[in-house]
Every structure is written in C-alpha cells, then in structure tokens.
Design a protein around this motif. Structure first.
Motif, PDB file in Angstrom:
ATOM      1  N   LEU A 203       0.860  -1.187   0.000  1.00 43.49           N
ATOM      2  CA  LEU A 203       0.000   0.000   0.000  1.00 43.49           C
ATOM      3  C   LEU A 203       0.895   1.236   0.000  1.00 43.49           C
ATOM      4  CD1 LEU A 203      -2.658   1.499   0.218  1.00 43.49           C
ATOM      5  CD2 LEU A 203      -2.655   1.039   2.679  1.00 43.49           C
ATOM      6  N   ALA A 204       1.060   1.874  -1.165  1.00 42.62           N
ATOM      7  CA  ALA A 204       1.980   2.999  -1.335  1.00 42.62           C
ATOM      8  C   ALA A 204       1.208   4.310  -1.306  1.00 42.62           C
ATOM      9  CB  ALA A 204       2.746   2.868  -2.653  1.00 42.62           C
ATOM     10  N   SER A 205       1.544   5.180  -0.350  1.00 44.35           N
ATOM     11  CA  SER A 205       0.873   6.470  -0.196  1.00 44.35           C
ATOM     12  C   SER A 205       1.736   7.361   0.669  1.00 44.35           C
ATOM     13  CB  SER A 205      -0.510   6.270   0.441  1.00 44.35           C
ATOM     14  OG  SER A 205      -1.112   7.513   0.754  1.00 44.35           O
ATOM     15  N   ASP A 206       1.469   8.689   0.619  1.00 44.32           N
ATOM     16  CA  ASP A 206       2.124   9.575   1.583  1.00 44.32           C
ATOM     17  C   ASP A 206       1.335   9.659   2.885  1.00 44.32           C
ATOM     18  OD1 ASP A 206      -0.054  11.110   0.815  1.00 44.32           O
ATOM     19  OD2 ASP A 206       1.140  12.551  -0.327  1.00 44.32           O
ATOM     20  N   PHE A 207       0.126   9.107   2.891  1.00 43.60           N
ATOM     21  CA  PHE A 207      -0.732   9.068   4.077  1.00 43.60           C
ATOM     22  C   PHE A 207      -0.973  10.467   4.648  1.00 43.60           C
ATOM     23  CE2 PHE A 207       0.963   4.800   3.737  1.00 43.60           C
ATOM     24  CZ  PHE A 207      -0.171   4.029   3.909  1.00 43.60           C
ATOM     25  N   HIS A 208      -1.098  11.458   3.750  1.00 40.64           N
ATOM     26  CA  HIS A 208      -1.481  12.811   4.156  1.00 40.64           C
ATOM     27  C   HIS A 208      -2.997  12.910   4.209  1.00 40.64           C
ATOM     28  CE1 HIS A 208       2.566  14.036   4.170  1.00 40.64           C
ATOM     29  NE2 HIS A 208       2.700  14.397   2.920  1.00 40.64           N
ATOM     30  N   GLY A 272       5.934  18.436  14.038  1.00 42.88           N
ATOM     31  CA  GLY A 272       4.771  17.911  13.322  1.00 42.88           C
ATOM     32  C   GLY A 272       5.107  16.664  12.526  1.00 42.88           C
ATOM     33  N   VAL A 273       6.288  16.664  11.887  1.00 43.79           N
ATOM     34  CA  VAL A 273       6.720  15.484  11.125  1.00 43.79           C
ATOM     35  C   VAL A 273       6.927  14.304  12.064  1.00 43.79           C
ATOM     36  CG1 VAL A 273       8.556  14.534   9.688  1.00 43.79           C
ATOM     37  CG2 VAL A 273       7.716  16.856   9.267  1.00 43.79           C
ATOM     38  N   GLU A 274       7.595  14.539  13.188  1.00 44.20           N
ATOM     39  CA  GLU A 274       7.825  13.460  14.148  1.00 44.20           C
ATOM     40  C   GLU A 274       6.510  12.922  14.707  1.00 44.20           C
ATOM     41  OE1 GLU A 274      10.363  15.124  17.080  1.00 44.20           O
ATOM     42  OE2 GLU A 274      12.114  15.290  15.756  1.00 44.20           O
ATOM     43  N   GLN A 275       5.573  13.830  14.972  1.00 39.25           N
ATOM     44  CA  GLN A 275       4.276  13.404  15.489  1.00 39.25           C
ATOM     45  C   GLN A 275       3.527  12.571  14.457  1.00 39.25           C
ATOM     46  OE1 GLN A 275       1.783  16.622  16.796  1.00 39.25           O
ATOM     47  NE2 GLN A 275      -0.008  15.314  17.108  1.00 39.25           N
ATOM     48  N   ARG A 276       3.568  13.005  13.201  1.00 40.74           N
ATOM     49  CA  ARG A 276       2.871  12.253  12.156  1.00 40.74           C
ATOM     50  C   ARG A 276       3.483  10.866  11.972  1.00 40.74           C
ATOM     51  NH1 ARG A 276      -2.043  11.477  10.339  1.00 40.74           N
ATOM     52  NH2 ARG A 276      -2.128  10.954   8.123  1.00 40.74           N
ATOM     53  N   ARG A 277       4.803  10.782  12.018  1.00 37.26           N
ATOM     54  CA  ARG A 277       5.455   9.483  11.900  1.00 37.26           C
ATOM     55  C   ARG A 277       5.028   8.571  13.058  1.00 37.26           C
ATOM     56  NH1 ARG A 277      10.394   7.524   9.533  1.00 37.26           N
ATOM     57  NH2 ARG A 277      10.846   9.622   8.752  1.00 37.26           N
ATOM     58  N   ALA A 278       4.970   9.151  14.263  1.00 41.83           N
ATOM     59  CA  ALA A 278       4.549   8.366  15.422  1.00 41.83           C
ATOM     60  C   ALA A 278       3.097   7.904  15.278  1.00 41.83           C
ATOM     61  CB  ALA A 278       4.727   9.179  16.701  1.00 41.83           C
ATOM     62  N   GLU A 279       2.237   8.766  14.733  1.00 44.11           N
ATOM     63  CA  GLU A 279       0.839   8.387  14.524  1.00 44.11           C
ATOM     64  C   GLU A 279       0.733   7.226  13.538  1.00 44.11           C
ATOM     65  OE1 GLU A 279      -0.981  11.935  13.179  1.00 44.11           O
ATOM     66  OE2 GLU A 279      -1.147  12.857  15.180  1.00 44.11           O
ATOM     67  N   ILE A 280       1.479   7.301  12.441  1.00 49.82           N
ATOM     68  CA  ILE A 280       1.436   6.230  11.439  1.00 49.82           C
ATOM     69  C   ILE A 280       1.981   4.929  12.029  1.00 49.82           C
ATOM     70  CG2 ILE A 280       2.396   5.472   9.230  1.00 49.82           C
ATOM     71  CD1 ILE A 280       2.289   8.390   8.306  1.00 49.82           C
ATOM     72  N   ALA A 285       1.020  -0.399  14.119  1.00 42.37           N
ATOM     73  CA  ALA A 285       1.454  -1.322  15.168  1.00 42.37           C
ATOM     74  C   ALA A 285       0.255  -1.987  15.829  1.00 42.37           C
ATOM     75  CB  ALA A 285       2.295  -0.576  16.205  1.00 42.37           C
ATOM     76  N   ALA A 286      -0.865  -1.263  15.922  1.00 45.23           N
ATOM     77  CA  ALA A 286      -2.077  -1.846  16.494  1.00 45.23           C
ATOM     78  C   ALA A 286      -2.604  -2.994  15.640  1.00 45.23           C
ATOM     79  CB  ALA A 286      -3.152  -0.772  16.645  1.00 45.23           C
TER      80      ALA A 286
END
Length: 312
Positions: A203-208, A272-280, A285-286
């Motif tokens: 699944l290839a996306s930027d997930f924005h 913001g970038v670090e937070q978004r990476r952590a969210e993804i 992981a769930a």
C-alpha cells in the motif's frame, strides 16, 4: 527514472495455498523438499518416492512413500495512491518514486515466479490504472509506465508541510480531491476487489489523510500480508533553513495561506513530522504491521532489510 530496476527480496507471512510452483512455503502436497509424513504406496501410488528404510522399519507390511510439501507461487499487488499530493516532489514527484518501486517489484516478483499486478485510487478506484496480476517479465515496466503517465498529466509547485499537513504553491495541480470525498473511499473501493484473497499487498501512499477509516481497508485485506509504503519527499520532512515569507497552497483542497517561516515555526514543522510518523507507526502497530518509509528515492536494499528483519 532509474536506468535499471533494482531487485529486492521479500517474504510472505505463513504458507501459500495453491498448486502453482513458486519460491514460498506452500500448504499443498506435491513435488517439494519439505518432508511431511509417510503414506502407503497404495494410498499414494508414486514409486519414485518409495522409502525402503521406512518400509522395512514399519510395523506393517506396506510399502511407504515420502510425502512432501511443494513450494508455491503467490500473487503480489501494488495498491497505489495517485491523489494530488503524490504529484509533489522537490526533485521528482513522489509518484515517480513509486513508479521506480513498482518496476523493481515487477522484476523481483518475476524472478521468484510470482504473479504481480497493480491497483490505484484517489477519491475513487482508478480503473484506468488497473493491471491484472500476471507472471511476466514486462509487468514492472507496464506498471511503472502507467504511473509516469499520470505524472505527465499534472504539475506540482513548491510544497511545505506544517503540523503534518502538506501544502503546495506555484502551478496548479490538475488532480484535486473533490470536496466531500475522501481517499479512504477510493482505497476501500480498490481493497474490496482483493477481499478474501491471499498474497502480498504493498500500500503505497504519503498518508497525508486521516487514518481512522483505514481500518476498513485493512479488514478487507485481512487475508493478505499488507506492507504500508510511506512515500515522503525531503521538502516535506525538512523545513527551509532560512527565514522566508511563503505563499502556500494545500495540494488536495487548493486552500491558500501565507506563513512567515521563522525559527519557531520551523521547530513546530519538525515536531509535526515526528508526530505524524509516530501516529502512522502507532496505527499500524495496532494491526501488527510495520510500515516501510521511502523518502526521496527508492532503496531496494533497505526494503530487503525490512523483510529480513521482520518477525514473520
């Protein structure tokens, strides 16, 4: 465009069902090397696999043959986000980087005898970019060429990203997501066609885009192994090094705003970038999934290491 596709190595979780020979551990009985058990020659009349020692040691007078599992081929698919934000890139559009990836995927799948295909989505499934899964040497070039044709149909201006949101300025982008429609709708349309099928899905996306409804697509793909490929550009993850007044435009909605890129805002950008990476990372992981990040270029060796390090 890369001169030659880079080959990488991938693995599947669990056994592959089906009779088509391949390189993955299979669940079917056949002409493989993995021993399963002995059976009576009368139940499985294959004298080529007669085991004399086991027959002589047996408690019955039956001749015994070795029963093995055969290795099987799988179906591998690229599920690609072709929305407006994927047209952005500081040097090359992110979709061009994905095109490099699918070319490498086509070569890698052909080398191990797997069928490979592609599906794409924006606010709906892109039927014009559907490539059925086939075992063919030219599948990578076919899929990569289709994605590059999409890039040629639209332009991309300068982009920046603040608090996890991507913005672009300059020339307009031809493919904007219509108001009221979400990328999750298009993803669900495409994923529904793969529901219940085994194999591997990249699944290839930027997930924005919001991740909440991604649960539905992952449920539809529950029988397959899903590898999220997060495609980011360095201009999205690293802010400008100097203060500047920037006129910005959201790549999807077209909304405009002006920002003074001062030191505090640049620090917020990085957070913001670090937070978004952590969210993804946390979201996948769930679901017991680890995403693969592809920033700026496609690195085949890094993707091979991703699979070798995975706990499959």
């Amino acid at each position: 465009m890369q001169d030659t596709p880079q080959e990488f190595h991938y693995r599947l979780r669990g056994r592959v069902s089906g009779q088509r020979p391949g390189s993955h551990p299979g669940s079917s009985i056949g002409a493989g090397q993995e021993f399963v058990s002995h059976m009576s020659l009368y139940d499985r009349p294959d004298p080529r696999r007669l085991d004399l020692r086991a027959s002589l040691r047996g408690l019955t007078d039956e001749w015994l043959v070795r029963v093995n599992r055969q290795r099987a081929g799988a179906s591998v698919r690229a599920l690609v986000d072709v929305s407006a934000s994927m047209m952005f890139g500081s040097r090359r559009p992110k979709l061009q980087v994905v095109a490099d990836f699918v070319e490498a995927l086509g070569l890698s799948a052909f080398r191990v005898g797997d069928a490979v295909g592609m599906m794409a989505f924006d606010e709906a499934e892109r039927a014009d970019l559907f490539v059925p899964a086939r075992v063919s040497r030219g599948m990578g070039s076919l899929m990569g060429g289709a994605l590059r044709a999409v890039c040629e149909g639209g332009g991309a201006g300068d982009v920046t990203k603040v608090d996890g949101a991507a913005y672009a300025s300059g020339t307009s982008i031809s493919r904007q997501t219509p108001e009221g429609k979400r990328l999750s709708d298009g993803l669900e349309d495409a994923a529904s066609r793969l529901a219940g099928q085994q194999g591997l899905v990249f699944l290839a996306s930027d997930f924005h885009w919001p991740l909440e409804r991604l649960d539905i697509a992952l449920d539809l793909l529950a029988h397959a192994g899903v590898i999220p490929v997060v495609v980011w550009d360095p201009a999205e993850t690293e802010p400008p090094t100097r203060n500047a007044l920037a006129s910005l435009r959201d790549a999807e909605s077209g909304a405009r705003r002006t920002l003074w890129l001062r030191p505090r805002l640049r620090e917020e950008w990085r957070r913001g970038v670090e937070q978004r990476r952590a969210e993804i990372d946390g979201f996948f992981a769930a679901h017991a999934i680890r995403p693969f990040y592809m920033e700026g270029t496609f690195d085949a060796d890094a993707l091979s290491r991703y699979f070798f390090e995975a706990d499959l």
